[in-house]
Design an enzyme around this catalytic site. Sequence first.
Site, PDB file in Angstrom:
ATOM      1  N   CYS A 118     -13.173 -17.766  -6.827  1.00 48.63           N
ATOM      2  CA  CYS A 118     -12.145 -18.810  -6.704  1.00 48.63           C
ATOM      3  C   CYS A 118     -12.701 -20.132  -6.160  1.00 48.63           C
ATOM      4  CB  CYS A 118     -11.007 -18.331  -5.823  1.00 48.63           C
ATOM      5  SG  CYS A 118     -10.186 -16.886  -6.495  1.00 48.63           S
ATOM      6  N   HIS A 250      -7.090 -24.809  -4.001  1.00 51.34           N
ATOM      7  CA  HIS A 250      -7.048 -23.604  -4.827  1.00 51.34           C
ATOM      8  C   HIS A 250      -5.634 -23.026  -4.748  1.00 51.34           C
ATOM      9  CE1 HIS A 250      -7.781 -19.810  -6.571  1.00 51.34           C
ATOM     10  NE2 HIS A 250      -7.793 -19.129  -5.448  1.00 51.34           N
ATOM     11  N   ASN A 280      -2.609 -17.691  -9.735  1.00 50.88           N
ATOM     12  CA  ASN A 280      -3.991 -17.879  -9.269  1.00 50.88           C
ATOM     13  C   ASN A 280      -4.933 -17.763 -10.476  1.00 50.88           C
ATOM     14  OD1 ASN A 280      -6.546 -17.678  -8.165  1.00 50.88           O
ATOM     15  ND2 ASN A 280      -5.935 -16.282  -6.526  1.00 50.88           N
TER      16      ASN A 280
HETATM   17  O1  UT7 Z   1      -7.885 -16.321  -4.750  1.00 52.19           O
HETATM   18  C1  UT7 Z   1      -8.545 -15.747  -3.676  1.00 52.19           C
HETATM   19  C2  UT7 Z   1      -7.710 -15.740  -2.520  1.00 52.19           C
HETATM   20  N1  UT7 Z   1      -6.634 -14.772  -2.644  1.00 52.19           N
HETATM   21  C3  UT7 Z   1      -5.657 -14.911  -1.843  1.00 52.19           C
HETATM   22  O2  UT7 Z   1      -5.650 -15.846  -1.112  1.00 52.19           O
HETATM   23  C4  UT7 Z   1      -4.578 -13.861  -1.759  1.00 52.19           C
HETATM   24  C5  UT7 Z   1      -4.184 -13.739  -0.334  1.00 52.19           C
HETATM   25  N2  UT7 Z   1      -3.124 -12.803  -0.050  1.00 52.19           N
HETATM   26  C6  UT7 Z   1      -1.839 -13.018  -0.416  1.00 52.19           C
HETATM   27  O3  UT7 Z   1      -1.520 -13.974  -1.072  1.00 52.19           O
HETATM   28  C7  UT7 Z   1      -0.802 -12.048   0.096  1.00 52.19           C
HETATM   29  O4  UT7 Z   1      -1.373 -11.233   1.084  1.00 52.19           O
HETATM   30  C8  UT7 Z   1      -0.192 -11.164  -1.029  1.00 52.19           C
HETATM   31  C9  UT7 Z   1       0.699 -12.010  -1.905  1.00 52.19           C
HETATM   32  C10 UT7 Z   1      -1.296 -10.519  -1.825  1.00 52.19           C
HETATM   33  C11 UT7 Z   1       0.679 -10.058  -0.413  1.00 52.19           C
HETATM   34  O5  UT7 Z   1       1.679 -10.594   0.418  1.00 52.19           O
HETATM   35  P1  UT7 Z   1       1.993  -9.914   1.838  1.00 52.19           P
HETATM   36  O6  UT7 Z   1       3.112 -10.657   2.405  1.00 52.19           O
HETATM   37  O7  UT7 Z   1       0.690  -9.891   2.603  1.00 52.19           O
HETATM   38  O8  UT7 Z   1       2.485  -8.474   1.409  1.00 52.19           O
HETATM   39  P2  UT7 Z   1       1.857  -7.053   1.749  1.00 52.19           P
HETATM   40  O9  UT7 Z   1       0.588  -6.837   1.040  1.00 52.19           O
HETATM   41  O10 UT7 Z   1       1.846  -6.907   3.227  1.00 52.19           O
HETATM   42  O11 UT7 Z   1       2.947  -6.084   1.123  1.00 52.19           O
HETATM   43  C12 UT7 Z   1       4.259  -6.043   1.632  1.00 52.19           C
HETATM   44  C13 UT7 Z   1       5.104  -5.022   0.860  1.00 52.19           C
HETATM   45  C14 UT7 Z   1       4.447  -3.663   0.731  1.00 52.19           C
HETATM   46  O12 UT7 Z   1       5.465  -2.698   0.892  1.00 52.19           O
HETATM   47  P3  UT7 Z   1       5.650  -1.912   2.273  1.00 52.19           P
HETATM   48  O13 UT7 Z   1       4.349  -1.214   2.504  1.00 52.19           O
HETATM   49  O14 UT7 Z   1       5.946  -2.962   3.312  1.00 52.19           O
HETATM   50  O15 UT7 Z   1       6.795  -1.010   1.974  1.00 52.19           O
HETATM   51  C15 UT7 Z   1       3.954  -3.619  -0.690  1.00 52.19           C
HETATM   52  O16 UT7 Z   1       3.920  -2.317  -1.211  1.00 52.19           O
HETATM   53  O17 UT7 Z   1       5.327  -5.477  -0.488  1.00 52.19           O
HETATM   54  C16 UT7 Z   1       4.996  -4.421  -1.408  1.00 52.19           C
HETATM   55  N3  UT7 Z   1       4.479  -5.025  -2.638  1.00 52.19           N
HETATM   56  C17 UT7 Z   1       5.257  -5.367  -3.694  1.00 52.19           C
HETATM   57  N4  UT7 Z   1       6.573  -5.257  -3.925  1.00 52.19           N
HETATM   58  C18 UT7 Z   1       7.057  -5.702  -5.089  1.00 52.19           C
HETATM   59  C19 UT7 Z   1       3.208  -5.375  -2.904  1.00 52.19           C
HETATM   60  N5  UT7 Z   1       3.135  -5.937  -4.143  1.00 52.19           N
HETATM   61  C20 UT7 Z   1       4.380  -5.946  -4.643  1.00 52.19           C
HETATM   62  C21 UT7 Z   1       4.944  -6.407  -5.841  1.00 52.19           C
HETATM   63  N6  UT7 Z   1       6.280  -6.268  -6.028  1.00 52.19           N
HETATM   64  N7  UT7 Z   1       4.209  -6.989  -6.810  1.00 52.19           N
END
Ligand code: UT7
Length: 323
Positions: A118, A250, A280
């Site tokens: 990225c 980015h 992204n």
């Molecule tokens: O390009 C390189 C750089 N990349 C990035 O910068 C990405 C950085 N990270 C992020 O943008 C965020 O961490 C994410 C968008 C990937 C995730 O957001 P989050 O607020 O950190 O969510 P999480 O991973 O803590 O997941 C929260 C909940 C989980 O459920 P439980 O365990 O709380 O019940 C996941 O299972 O959301 C659930 N979940 C989803 N639900 C519906 C994860 N993906 C999905 C989905 N749809 N697609």
Amino acid sequence: MSAVTARRAVIKGTGSALPRTKVSNADLAQKVDTTDEWIVERTGIKFRHIAEDDETTSSLATEAARRALEASGMAAQDIDLIVLATATPDQTFPATATTVQDQLGCNGCVAFDVAAVCSGFLYALSVAESMIRAGSAQNAIVIGAETFSRILDWEDRTTCVLFGDGAGAIILSGEETDKGVLSTRLHADGEHNQLLYVDGGAGTTGTVGKLRMKGREVFRHAVVNLSSVLKEALDAAGEDMDNIDWVVPHQANARILDATAKKLKLAPEKVIKTVDQHANTSAASVPLALDTAVRDGRVKAGDLLVLEAMGGGFTWGASVIRY
Ligand code: UT7
């Protein structure tokens, strides 16, 4: 503070290209266990473009490069350097840059790929800018191009909803000027290379592999690294935060953009956001966002820009440019 005159790399034109097919969150929710609400709330993403079989990293890159050339008023034959950032090359080798070169018809000039995921566009920009400043290149095309849809695990809802395909390009020319690229700062920290990676490769599994990410950890590092490298690049250019006209970041997650702006006490209106439309697109995201803002009239001649990115490796960087 205005920069003193020196040989610098100046942006002469920008261009971008997106696959024909635009996929909404609702479209995705038909195939993946997710909802429009979750994606919008957690990421700000509403759409992404996904390549069809006949669309490749090189075809998108070539289209973006042609548009950038057109905007610059230059011909492909004027180009003596092509640097292409990608993590999804058409083939393991030859470099996708050479395919683009052949399609543009500027065979013979220097052409190679840069891999920093990225942050790839920032790395490519830095290489091209250094070669121009050193006098070993005069007119360069710097491209970020990806077909990330091909390395996504469509069974993994925590990653597949976040990415899209696309390409962006700029033309850089060497000039004696106080404009152009004023400073660039790059970093990498391989200690974190298992937080965002692909589980395959030509030299290990012999397969391409699929993207894997520990999103929450990446998020945390992103805000810290992006705000510190932005300040570092700004200091190196002798500019203040108040002088910035536009930050072109980015586009990984709208919450990262907001949190970084907040940490830097930067007005959110100065941050170019295209993540809602493109998701992204890895190395393509910064030049895609820049071209969008140039073409809709937000970025104007003389504006002070900061380009910044962070990604797998980790790698991160920022560049201060007087447009
Ligand atoms: O390009 C390189 C750089 N990349 C990035 O910068 C990405 C950085 N990270 C992020 O943008 C965020 O961490 C994410 C968008 C990937 C995730 O957001 P989050 O607020 O950190 O969510 P999480 O991973 O803590 O997941 C929260 C909940 C989980 O459920 P439980 O365990 O709380 O019940 C996941 O299972 O959301 C659930 N979940 C989803 N639900 C519906 C994860 N993906 C999905 C989905 N749809 N697609």
